[in-house]
Design a protein around this motif. Structure first.
Motif, short mmCIF file in Angstrom:
data_model
loop_
_atom_site.label_atom_id
_atom_site.label_comp_id
_atom_site.label_asym_id
_atom_site.label_seq_id
_atom_site.Cartn_x
_atom_site.Cartn_y
_atom_site.Cartn_z
N LEU A 1 46.25 39.20 43.72
CA LEU A 1 46.05 39.10 42.28
C LEU A 1 44.86 38.20 41.97
CD1 LEU A 1 46.82 39.53 39.33
CD2 LEU A 1 48.56 37.75 39.60
N ALA A 2 44.77 37.07 42.63
CA ALA A 2 43.66 36.15 42.40
C ALA A 2 42.32 36.84 42.70
CB ALA A 2 43.82 34.90 43.26
N GLU A 3 42.28 37.61 43.78
CA GLU A 3 41.05 38.33 44.12
C GLU A 3 40.68 39.33 43.01
OE1 GLU A 3 39.19 41.07 47.75
OE2 GLU A 3 41.27 40.38 47.84
N THR A 4 41.69 40.03 42.49
CA THR A 4 41.45 40.98 41.40
C THR A 4 40.91 40.27 40.17
OG1 THR A 4 43.17 42.49 42.17
CG2 THR A 4 42.55 42.63 39.85
N LEU A 5 41.52 39.15 39.82
CA LEU A 5 41.09 38.42 38.63
C LEU A 5 39.67 37.90 38.77
CD1 LEU A 5 44.34 36.40 37.85
CD2 LEU A 5 43.52 38.45 36.70
N ALA A 6 39.38 37.30 39.91
CA ALA A 6 38.04 36.78 40.12
C ALA A 6 37.01 37.91 40.08
CB ALA A 6 37.96 36.04 41.46
N GLY A 7 37.36 39.05 40.67
CA GLY A 7 36.45 40.20 40.64
C GLY A 7 36.22 40.75 39.26
N VAL B 1 40.35 34.70 17.30
CA VAL B 1 40.90 33.79 18.31
C VAL B 1 39.80 32.99 18.98
CG1 VAL B 1 42.13 33.72 20.52
CG2 VAL B 1 42.92 35.25 18.72
N ASP B 2 40.08 31.70 19.20
CA ASP B 2 39.13 30.82 19.90
C ASP B 2 39.45 30.68 21.38
OD1 ASP B 2 37.51 29.69 17.57
OD2 ASP B 2 39.56 29.29 16.91
N TRP B 3 40.71 30.93 21.75
CA TRP B 3 41.12 30.80 23.14
C TRP B 3 42.37 31.65 23.38
CZ3 TRP B 3 45.80 28.90 25.07
CH2 TRP B 3 45.86 28.73 26.46
N VAL B 4 42.43 32.28 24.57
CA VAL B 4 43.57 33.12 24.95
C VAL B 4 44.16 32.60 26.25
CG1 VAL B 4 44.35 35.43 25.60
CG2 VAL B 4 42.59 35.17 23.86
N GLY B 5 45.47 32.42 26.26
CA GLY B 5 46.20 32.18 27.50
C GLY B 5 46.93 33.45 27.88
N PHE B 6 46.47 34.12 28.95
CA PHE B 6 47.01 35.41 29.38
C PHE B 6 48.03 35.18 30.48
CE2 PHE B 6 45.65 39.64 31.65
CZ PHE B 6 46.95 40.11 31.54
N ASP B 7 49.29 35.45 30.20
CA ASP B 7 50.36 35.34 31.19
C ASP B 7 50.37 36.60 32.04
OD1 ASP B 7 51.41 32.79 30.40
OD2 ASP B 7 52.19 33.77 28.62
N ILE B 8 49.60 36.59 33.10
CA ILE B 8 49.51 37.77 33.96
C ILE B 8 50.62 37.70 35.00
CG2 ILE B 8 47.73 36.72 35.45
CD1 ILE B 8 46.55 39.68 35.55
N LYS B 9 51.44 38.73 35.07
CA LYS B 9 52.72 38.66 35.77
C LYS B 9 52.62 38.86 37.28
CE LYS B 9 54.74 38.41 31.73
NZ LYS B 9 55.40 37.16 31.26
N ALA B 10 51.73 39.75 37.71
CA ALA B 10 51.74 40.22 39.10
C ALA B 10 50.54 41.12 39.31
CB ALA B 10 53.03 41.01 39.36
N PRO B 11 50.26 41.54 40.56
CA PRO B 11 49.33 42.66 40.73
C PRO B 11 49.82 43.82 39.87
CG PRO B 11 49.87 41.68 42.85
CD PRO B 11 50.79 41.03 41.84
N PHE B 12 48.90 44.55 39.29
CA PHE B 12 49.28 45.52 38.25
C PHE B 12 50.32 46.53 38.73
CE2 PHE B 12 44.90 44.21 37.02
CZ PHE B 12 45.27 43.51 35.87
#
Length: 238
Positions: free
Chosen positions: A183-189, A123-134
């Protein structure tokens, strides 16, 4: 001259094809191949016809014929769904696309860590559909503990170095503004640098309740705080 390659063992269950898209694979003019089947039942899903794991209306040989005809016009192929990683023929299909000289993109909800690991080298690129905080995943997916595989896949994608984007679909009945910021904080971290928020789209959604209660879900101040955490951030309207 680009030439098609054999798909290998198995038959990809193709639920549909978009012959040309400029929006589903960043920086690429691509074809989109939609794979039949998904074990989750997200209320806002706009492709519910792809949820059943059944034979699709198209054969992979027909898709390859289309790609051969359009190869000189395309930069890549993005595999979407449904959930494409549930199909055991996906690695063969991706390898065939790569042998044509086309880039490979993947849209995934990150349901199957083992299968994702198998295809990431293709794969050259992934689009991850992240739904919510886990911890809140079951509220969206309808499946107990569905956040666990998503967390494992997130770590795998970031560690792989493969280009990627995380994106979250927002509906006020499913996620609060505070949860999206968490969720954004988790992803950035975790090392994610590219994030998108997608507002709910009623088109194709079979949930009458969600369709009736859609509305604005994020204030400008919250969006600015979220955007500051990432190299690139975009709000995609319905």
């Amino acid at each position: 001259m680009r030439r098609a390659a054999s798909v290998g063992a198995g038959a990809l269950r193709v639920g549909g094809v978009t012959a040309f898209t400029a929006t589903d694979f960043p920086g690429k003019l691509a074809a989109a191949v939609f794979i039949q089947g998904c074990p989750w039942r997200c209320g806002y899903c706009h492709n519910p016809h792809l949820q059943p794991r059944q034979s699709g209306p198209l054969a992979w040989a027909d898709v390859m014929a289309l790609l051969v005809r359009r190869a000189c016009l395309l930069d890549g192929v993005v595999f979407s769904g449904g959930e494409p990683t549930m199909d055991p023929a996906l690695p063969f299909a991706m390898a065939a696309v790569r042998q044509m000289g086309l880039a490979v993109g993947l849209h995934t909800a990150c349901i199957y860590p083992r299968q994702l690991k198998a295809v990431l080298p293709l794969v050259d690129w992934v689009g991850f559909d992240i739904k919510a905080p886990f911890a809140a995943y079951p509220r969206v997916t309808g499946v107990f503990d569905s956040g666990a595989p998503a967390r494992a896949c997130l770590e795998m994608i970031v560690d792989s170095g493969v280009a990627h984007e995380c994106r979250t679909t927002l509906h006020p009945a499913l996620l609060s503004e505070a949860e999206v910021e968490d969720l954004a904080e988790t992803l950035a971290g975790a090392g994610v640098r590219n994030y998108a928020i997608q507002t709910f789209r009623a088109q194709g959604c079979a949930d009458a309740g969600l369709n009736a209660t859609a509305g604005a879900v994020m204030g400008e101040a919250a969006l600015q705080r979220i955007g500051a955490r990432f190299d690139t951030f975009v709000l995609r309207p319905a």
